[in-house]
Design an enzyme around this catalytic site. Structure first.
Site, PDB file in Angstrom:
ATOM      1  N   ASP A 189     -11.497   2.541   4.175  1.00 49.72           N
ATOM      2  CA  ASP A 189     -11.900   1.438   3.701  1.00 49.72           C
ATOM      3  C   ASP A 189     -13.242   0.969   3.722  1.00 49.72           C
ATOM      4  OD1 ASP A 189      -9.890  -0.859   3.370  1.00 49.72           O
ATOM      5  OD2 ASP A 189      -9.510  -0.894   5.422  1.00 49.72           O
TER       6      ASP A 189
ATOM      7  N   GLN B 107      -5.112  -1.808   9.329  1.00 50.37           N
ATOM      8  CA  GLN B 107      -4.835  -3.109   8.739  1.00 50.37           C
ATOM      9  C   GLN B 107      -5.817  -4.360   9.794  1.00 50.37           C
ATOM     10  OE1 GLN B 107      -3.520  -3.667   5.803  1.00 50.37           O
ATOM     11  NE2 GLN B 107      -4.338  -5.850   5.942  1.00 50.37           N
TER      12      GLN B 107
ATOM     13  N   LYS C  43       0.848  -1.094   0.002  1.00 54.67           N
ATOM     14  CA  LYS C  43      -0.094  -0.117  -0.190  1.00 54.67           C
ATOM     15  C   LYS C  43       0.969   1.174   0.040  1.00 54.67           C
ATOM     16  CE  LYS C  43      -3.874  -2.398   2.235  1.00 54.67           C
ATOM     17  NZ  LYS C  43      -4.707  -2.997   3.328  1.00 54.67           N
TER      18      LYS C  43
END
Ligand code: NAP
Length: 287
Positions: free
Chosen positions: A120, A97, A53
């Site tokens: 997200d 994460q 990322k």
């Protein structure tokens, strides 16, 4: 033999557009879209995702920071870090994460990320927007699948779409996006009876199960489009999807490979969400 839907090629084209948008925003407002990724613990797979990322941000002209916290970090300390990043004007997107260590409540953490920085799209408010079809930030994996279908000129309207998997991260939002695109959607899960009978109806079959070789050729209709979201290791330890690729690609009209399919698109859509969040930040006059 199926046409291969090349996630890398599609991603490269989409990332070029994202880089242009980021550059334009920088020129017009002086704001560089910024992403913060928080990693708690040292799960090797998560470390790889986080590194990828960061690299993708750098390649697209985005600013990024990675916050690495030890596995024994308390929930309160993690929430404090999130609050600090919420106040940081250089950061427009915050991602934690997953999975988190078991002593940290995942939902409490996801709820703490403000919806406008929730790249997200796991915050209940963003989940609600996805449900309504009034999109703000879209969940990255399902959004990546929709982008692939769009770029490959695969129409969804009126098609039988079957999604295997009902997780909050993939299966449910995937079903919603297909529904909003006017697909006729069926969601399957571990309690579905006669799964193969259902999947054989699919014009578009999306598998998000997490089991190597789960989707076999007898579960697929001749000429179907098969989207493999799964990320698994096979007996030799090699990365593979849910779909028994060789035999299924003999029957399908189009298919996504693993690696080189949905996974790379997920990161691309994360970049897109970060730019979108930064654009909204500038529009709100917060520079
Ligand atoms: P998950 O939360 O474990 O969900 C798996 C789903 O599969 C569940 O809904 C489960 O049903 C269903 N399932 C399990 N066994 C089944 C069976 N025998 N028949 C029918 N359905 C069955 O997993 P996830 O987070 O959605 O992820 C799914 C896969 O996608 C994993 O391999 C993950 O690594 C991968 N993934 C990839 C990306 C990407 O970027 N490519 C992103 C996210 C996830 P129940 O609900 O009944 O248990």
């Amino acid at each position: 033999m199926a046409r291969i839907i090349d996630g890398k090629k599609i991603s490269a084209a989409v990332r070029a557009e994202i880089a242009e948008r980021a550059e334009k925003l920088k020129e017009e407002s002086g704001v560089t879209p910024g992403l913060a990724v928080i990693l708690v613990g040292d799960d090797p797979a998560s470390k790889v995702y986080v590194r990828n990322k960061g690299r993708a941000c750098a390649e697209t002209g985005l600013y990024s920071v990675t916050v690495e916290l030890p596995a024994e970090t308390t929930e309160e300390a993690l929430l404090a870090k999130i609050r600090e990043l919420c106040e940081d004007e250089k950061i427009h997107g915050i991602l934690v994460q997953l999975p988190l260590p078991p002593h940290i409540r995942e939902q409490a953490v996801l709820d703490a990320i403000p919806p406008e920085k929730d790249v997200d799209a796991f915050h209940p408010e963003n989940v609600g927007h996805v449900m309504i079809g009034d999109y703000r930030l879209l969940p990255c994996t399902p959004a990546g699948v929709m982008k692939m279908l769009e770029i490959e000129n695969i129409p969804v309207a009126g098609k039988e779409c079957v999604v295997i998997g009902r997780s909050n991260i993939v299966g449910k939002p995937m079903a919603m996006l297909l529904l909003h695109a006017n697909g006729t959607v069926t969601v399957c899960h571990s309690r579905t009876k006669n799964l193969a009978e259902v999947t054989r109806r699919a014009d578009i079959l999306v598998s998000a199960v997490g089991k190597a070789g789960f989707v076999t050729a007898d579960m697929v209709k001749e000429g179907a489009v098969v989207i493999d979201v799964g990320m698994n290791r096979n007996a030799e330890g090699k990365l593979c999807g849910d779909v028994d690729f060789g035999p299924v690609s003999e029957k399908a009209e189009a298919i996504t490979p693993v690696p080189g399919g949905v996974g790379v698109m997920t990161i691309t859509m994360l970049l897109e969400n970060t730019v979108r969040a930064a654009e909204a930040f500038v529009r709100a006059g917060r520079t």
